[in-house]
Design an enzyme around this catalytic site. Structure first.
Site, PDB file in Angstrom:
ATOM      1  N   GLY A  14     -87.844 -32.610 -33.720  1.00 64.04           N
ATOM      2  CA  GLY A  14     -86.701 -32.374 -32.848  1.00 64.04           C
ATOM      3  C   GLY A  14     -87.018 -32.407 -31.370  1.00 64.04           C
ATOM      4  CB  ILE A  15     -85.713 -30.273 -28.624  1.00 66.27           C
ATOM      5  CG1 ILE A  15     -84.227 -30.601 -28.804  1.00 66.27           C
ATOM      6  CG2 ILE A  15     -86.017 -30.023 -27.146  1.00 66.27           C
ATOM      7  CD1 ILE A  15     -83.287 -29.442 -28.514  1.00 66.27           C
ATOM      8  CG  ASP A  34     -93.948 -26.432 -35.798  1.00 60.92           C
ATOM      9  OD1 ASP A  34     -93.033 -26.871 -35.071  1.00 60.92           O
ATOM     10  OD2 ASP A  34     -93.736 -25.901 -36.919  1.00 60.92           O
ATOM     11  CG  ASP A  56     -95.303 -16.727 -36.986  1.00 57.24           C
ATOM     12  OD1 ASP A  56     -94.485 -16.693 -36.030  1.00 57.24           O
ATOM     13  OD2 ASP A  56     -95.082 -16.162 -38.069  1.00 57.24           O
ATOM     14  CB  VAL A  57     -94.397 -18.327 -31.262  1.00 61.96           C
ATOM     15  CG1 VAL A  57     -94.923 -19.749 -31.070  1.00 61.96           C
ATOM     16  CG2 VAL A  57     -92.979 -18.335 -31.821  1.00 61.96           C
ATOM     17  CE1 TYR A 147     -80.538 -20.395 -32.527  1.00 60.78           C
ATOM     18  CE2 TYR A 147     -78.336 -20.657 -31.623  1.00 60.78           C
ATOM     19  CZ  TYR A 147     -79.630 -21.115 -31.785  1.00 60.78           C
ATOM     20  OH  TYR A 147     -80.014 -22.289 -31.174  1.00 60.78           O
ATOM     21  CE  LYS A 151     -82.403 -20.106 -29.335  1.00 62.53           C
ATOM     22  NZ  LYS A 151     -83.758 -20.625 -29.038  1.00 62.53           N
ATOM     23  CB  VAL A 180     -79.066 -31.587 -30.039  1.00 59.55           C
ATOM     24  CG1 VAL A 180     -80.075 -32.730 -29.991  1.00 59.55           C
ATOM     25  CG2 VAL A 180     -79.012 -30.870 -28.691  1.00 59.55           C
ATOM     26  CB  THR A 182     -81.421 -32.418 -34.805  1.00 62.61           C
ATOM     27  OG1 THR A 182     -80.527 -31.490 -35.423  1.00 62.61           O
ATOM     28  CG2 THR A 182     -81.668 -32.008 -33.359  1.00 62.61           C
TER      29      THR A 182
END
Length: 250
Positions: A14-15, A34, A56-57, A147, A151, A180, A182
């Site tokens: 994706g982005i 990722d 894993d962030v 979500y 954001k 978008v 995707t």
């Protein structure tokens, strides 16, 4: 080492992948981050100048190790793109705390953790942070309690970063993509949803991953050297239209 480098999270598709490719075209090296090891390996295959790192962030220890690995391999960090995120849509009543925390852990905690780890390196290069939010963080919508809230928090975190890190020459900005095109979106959006989005967006279409990536790489570049603390809605005008009724448009 003088060649500029970037860390891009959520880079396997994706982005994030589009942003990686645009950075490479600008002559940067890129640490591709990722948590999906198989998808990351596939995405990185054939790309020169990349360092794929599985991470894993939402895990502080993993983020610290990832940042150290990227800085050690490249010798510098000029840009951090916090793109990793999870989407979870459902009614408020069906969103329990476990679901809420899963979204916040990646979408908000991940941005905080990666930024905190990268700041010492970005101070040395007077670099840039770009956080990826969403149009859902700017305007409320149904089924997005976790979500959208995550954001919106990312947007405010960006302003906090800009206010405090500017004295070190670090710029922090945010991109809020609208719909978008995707593969995932096209797989789950019904013809009715697609038609409704087209009608609500002044440009009458979805955006592309490359269009969003172009805004991201611009904000990381010297061309945006006096831009910080901003949220750019790359959304075809969706945010500008409010809730106007399609039937009243002439």
């Amino acid at each position: 080492m003088t060649q500029k480098t970037a860390i891009v999270t959520g880079a396997a598709r994706g982005i994030g992948l589009a942003t990686t490719r645009q950075f490479l075209a600008r002559g940067h090296r890129v640490a591709m981050i990722d948590r999906d090891a198989a998808a990351l390996a596939e995405a990185a295959e054939g790309l020169d100048g990349v360092l794929p790192v599985v991470c894993d962030v939402s895990d502080p220890d993993a983020v610290a190790a990832m940042t150290a690995e990227a800085a050690g391999a490249f010798g510098r960090i000029d840009a951090l793109v916090n793109n990793a995120g999870v989407a979870d849509f459902g009614p408020i009543e069906a969103t329990d705390f476990a679901r809420w925390r899963e979204v916040m852990a990646t979408n908000l905690d991940g941005v905080f953790l990666c930024s905190q780890a990268a700041i010492p390196h970005l101070r040395e290069t007077r670099g840039a942070i770009v956080n990826i939010a969403s149009i859902s963080g700017l305007r409320a919508s149904t089924l997005r309690v976790a979500y959208g809230t995550s954001k919106a928090a990312v947007i405010h975190l960006t302003m906090q970063q800009a206010a405090e890190l500017g004295e070190y020459g670090i710029r922090a900005n945010c991109v809020a993509p609208g719909p978008v095109r995707t593969k995932l979106a096209m797989a789950v959006h019904s013809p009715q949803i697609i038609a409704a989005y087209h009608d609500a967006i002044p440009l009458n279409r979805y955006g592309s991953e490359d269009e969003i990536a172009s805004v991201i790489t611009f904000l990381c570049s010297e061309a945006a050297s006096y831009v910080t603390g901003q949220t750019i809605a790359s959304d075809g005008g969706f945010q500008a239209t409010g809730v106007g009724l399609p039937a009243l448009r002439g």
